[in-house]
Write an enzyme that holds these catalytic residues in place. Structure first.
Site, PDB file in Angstrom:
ATOM      1  N   LYS A  66       0.861  -1.180   0.000  1.00 40.27           N
ATOM      2  CA  LYS A  66       0.000   0.000   0.000  1.00 40.27           C
ATOM      3  C   LYS A  66       0.897   1.228   0.000  1.00 40.27           C
ATOM      4  CE  LYS A  66      -0.841   2.810   2.414  1.00 40.27           C
ATOM      5  NZ  LYS A  66      -0.424   4.084   3.144  1.00 40.27           N
TER       6      LYS A  66
ATOM      7  N   THR B 220       5.395   6.002   2.658  1.00 37.97           N
ATOM      8  CA  THR B 220       4.319   5.543   3.551  1.00 37.97           C
ATOM      9  C   THR B 220       3.803   4.330   2.906  1.00 37.97           C
ATOM     10  OG1 THR B 220       3.600   7.631   4.300  1.00 37.97           O
ATOM     11  CG2 THR B 220       2.087   5.899   4.627  1.00 37.97           C
TER      12      THR B 220
ATOM     13  N   GLU C  72      -0.521   9.983  -5.430  1.00 44.78           N
ATOM     14  CA  GLU C  72      -1.596  10.962  -5.241  1.00 44.78           C
ATOM     15  C   GLU C  72      -1.539  12.105  -6.254  1.00 44.78           C
ATOM     16  OE1 GLU C  72      -0.899  12.093  -1.237  1.00 44.78           O
ATOM     17  OE2 GLU C  72      -1.977  10.380  -0.400  1.00 44.78           O
TER      18      GLU C  72
ATOM     19  N   ASN D 258      -3.575  16.749  -0.670  1.00 45.91           N
ATOM     20  CA  ASN D 258      -2.757  16.812   0.532  1.00 45.91           C
ATOM     21  C   ASN D 258      -3.017  18.044   1.385  1.00 45.91           C
ATOM     22  OD1 ASN D 258      -1.060  14.372   0.583  1.00 45.91           O
ATOM     23  ND2 ASN D 258      -0.600  15.076  -1.494  1.00 45.91           N
TER      24      ASN D 258
END
Lengths: 389, 389
Positions: free
Chosen positions: A174, A185, A265, A384
């Site tokens: 992930k 992350t 993202e 974000n």
């Protein structure tokens, strides 16, 4: 098939209620042996989440019988209570499955600075344990998603053409932002049924992450929670050649790393920064990272502008060996910069497609390195600035 | 009053036709003495524009009689022809004004990788020379703008209350993006009528830039053209105390640096990152820069989200002395992180205003440093994906 592609593993993914929206948020991966060998690589961020501190200790023993992972909360910057929660989670897994808590790794992802809802997480462990299955890999991969738009899995199988002797490396990942060197992350669990000892796993995993996940640098930010685990069950009863095994681990890591970049993202371009003719691999990596982290260049790529001046400007901030008037830069195959100055016509550069390939030729040696990054977009800013993570 | 606030200087700013839109693009600053002392600080980018390479040589002599600056083209990555063009520009200024070309500094800003239109620039030198005036400071400041929304000037005057004995430091700056340590895409000319030798100028200028322009880090990118010059005419016939003079230079640099941050491309917040209780000033600067360059944090600030987890995550990537469980972070006066964990209620943080103040307490010593940066916005992405610079 994810973490259950290899024999000897069961997995589950459920919604424990950690996420307020009711999406799956708890995964369990269990190594049923006969071997319980394991290796791990963790964030190099000095601010480490409680589960990272815990799992680092677990991995020192070289044995992992189960991994419990949650999304919906990173359990980072949560002080002694956060560490107690991680410990309690490992104990609950151990109690439920009849294992030793010191062999249960824990991984968390989500918001920093919030305690986990243990009243939901601990009962969830029981639910997940009840759903463990040799077909549970996909569900586990889905349960660790945060802002990921898709779940990510990869599998490599070797040998076995004659009906026996085959072995597999599979895994799930992930991560969709905060991808940076020293990992991302990013939670990754890899499993293999190869019969391999923990020191061989460790060597293979470190070599693999060094040239894959560590060279995926979406936004230059480094997380508190990055964890990559590799578990071996030995269930295939095959011990591969070390080199062949290492290559299989690398291939799975590379595949998952590419999936992370493609799902970063807000990104609209995947940028491959290839540094060639460097004096050393370290130089090549330093230059590649500097280019990959240049916000102005990342904006230019977003605007489909082959702005090689920003590439040179980024190279110039490094300590790598090079002469400014010998630098060459190609964008999508067009050498727009030659000998530190104007090269081929920049109008020839076709930037309509998602993948953009930048080659920086340092003309200083023969070493090379490739760093992957994304463009910088208004969508990245929107995601974000709105999502507290 | 800009560069002509101090006695002994004339300046001009004109439209030479370098910019296609007809805006002013050529500035001339002349030191009429009696002293011609000068000091300069240049980009630490190893890919340096031709005018930087030229002016570095000029400044080695410690004497500058004139500075010619153009916007509309950086003359960077332009090879031998670019250097010849810079040389020819200095020669034309020298010929026109009866000076020595080896004492004429040149500065350029604009697009990288394009040759300057010398057929427009050289005649422009003559035009500008014809308009030199002791009131020309504002026009010069306007002529060096690129994406700047306003021109930037500052002046400090000392003494002279009794009608004599006063002296002045004044200056102009351009820059609206690519602001980073080792300066910015930033051209600055400071002038003083204090009677000061070049080694004193040099010391004062280096000390001033180290704690002002070098700590303005809008987007982490470092330019090929950054130039800060300080010229002394001695026309006031006053030789100030070194400390008082250095402070005046620092104050002007600080004022101009603040103006650069407030005009940064696309920014909606000015972020003051103050690192306190560091073991060393180097630690404080390293931590401040790491926080200031964290894209995720910069997005969060844009979204008015006091996301202290991203501050800790940025601190964790540095080599500075600290213990994770002793870190404290305040955002706009609210200690949202205490001892590495949750502190005061983040709902108390008021982030409606343009200035945001982050304090990172390393609890490791008594040193401090302040870095200024901006938020990361969709407007930044739009400006820099559309404007090839």
């Amino acid at each position: 098939m994810s973490v259950t592609a290899a024999q000897g593993f069961t997995a589950a993914g459920i919604a424990a209620g950690i996420k307020e929206n009711g999406n799956p948020d708890l995964a369990l991966v269990v190594n049923n042996g006969p071997r319980l060998a394991a290796a791990g690589v963790f964030t190099s961020n000095r601010v480490k989440a409680a589960p990272v501190l815990w799992s680092e200790q677990v991995l020192k023993g070289g044995k992992v019988s189960a991994v419990v992972l949650n999304s919906g909360g990173a359990n980072a910057c949560t002080g002694p209570k956060g560490f107690q929660d991680t410990h309690a989670t490992a104990e609950r897994v151990a109690d439920t499955l009849g294992l030793n808590a010191a062999e249960v790794a824990v991984a968390s992802t989500g918001l920093i600075g919030l305690l986990l809802p243990m009243d939901k997480l601990l009962p969830g462990v029981g639910t997940a344990a009840g759903q463990l299955s040799p077909h549970g890999g996909e569900k586990a991969a889905i349960a660790i998603k945060t802002t990921d738009s898709v779940h990510k899995t990869a599998v490599v199988t070797k040998g076995g053409e004659d009906g026996k002797g085959g072995w597999t490396v599979g895994g799930m990942a992930k991560g969709a932002g905060m991808l940076a060197p020293g990992l991302a992350t990013m939670l990754v669990v890899l499993t293999t049924d190869a019969d391999v000892e923990s020191d061989v796993l460790d060597k293979a995993l470190r070599a693999a992450t060094r040239t894959t996940f560590d060279r995926v640098d979406s936004d230059g930010c480094m997380s508190t929670n990055d964890t990559v685990l590799l578990l071996a069950s030995g269930a295939s009863q095959v011990t591969p050649e070390h080199a062949e095994f290492a290559e299989a681990v690398r291939a799975v890591c590379d595949d998952l790393g590419q999936q992370l970049i493609r799902d970063a993202e807000g990104a609209s371009k995947d940028i491959k920064v290839e540094v060639v003719n460097a004096a050393s691999e370290d130089d090549a990596v330093e230059v590649g990272r500097s280019i990959a982290r240049n916000n102005l260049l990342k904006c230019a790529i977003h605007g489909e502008d082959p702005n090689w001046g920003r590439v040179l400007s980024a190279i110039g901030t490094t300590r790598a060996a090079f002469e400014p008037d010998r630098l060459n830069v190609a964008i999508n195959g067009v050498w727009v910069c030659k000998n530190g100055g104007v090269g081929e016509d920049r109008e020839k550069v076709d930037m309509r497609y998602r993948e953009v390939h930048i080659v920086a030729d340092l003309a200083a040696g023969s070493e090379t390195a490739t760093i992957w990054t994304n463009d910088l977009t208004a969508d990245y800013v929107h995601e974000n600035s709105a999502y507290s993570s």
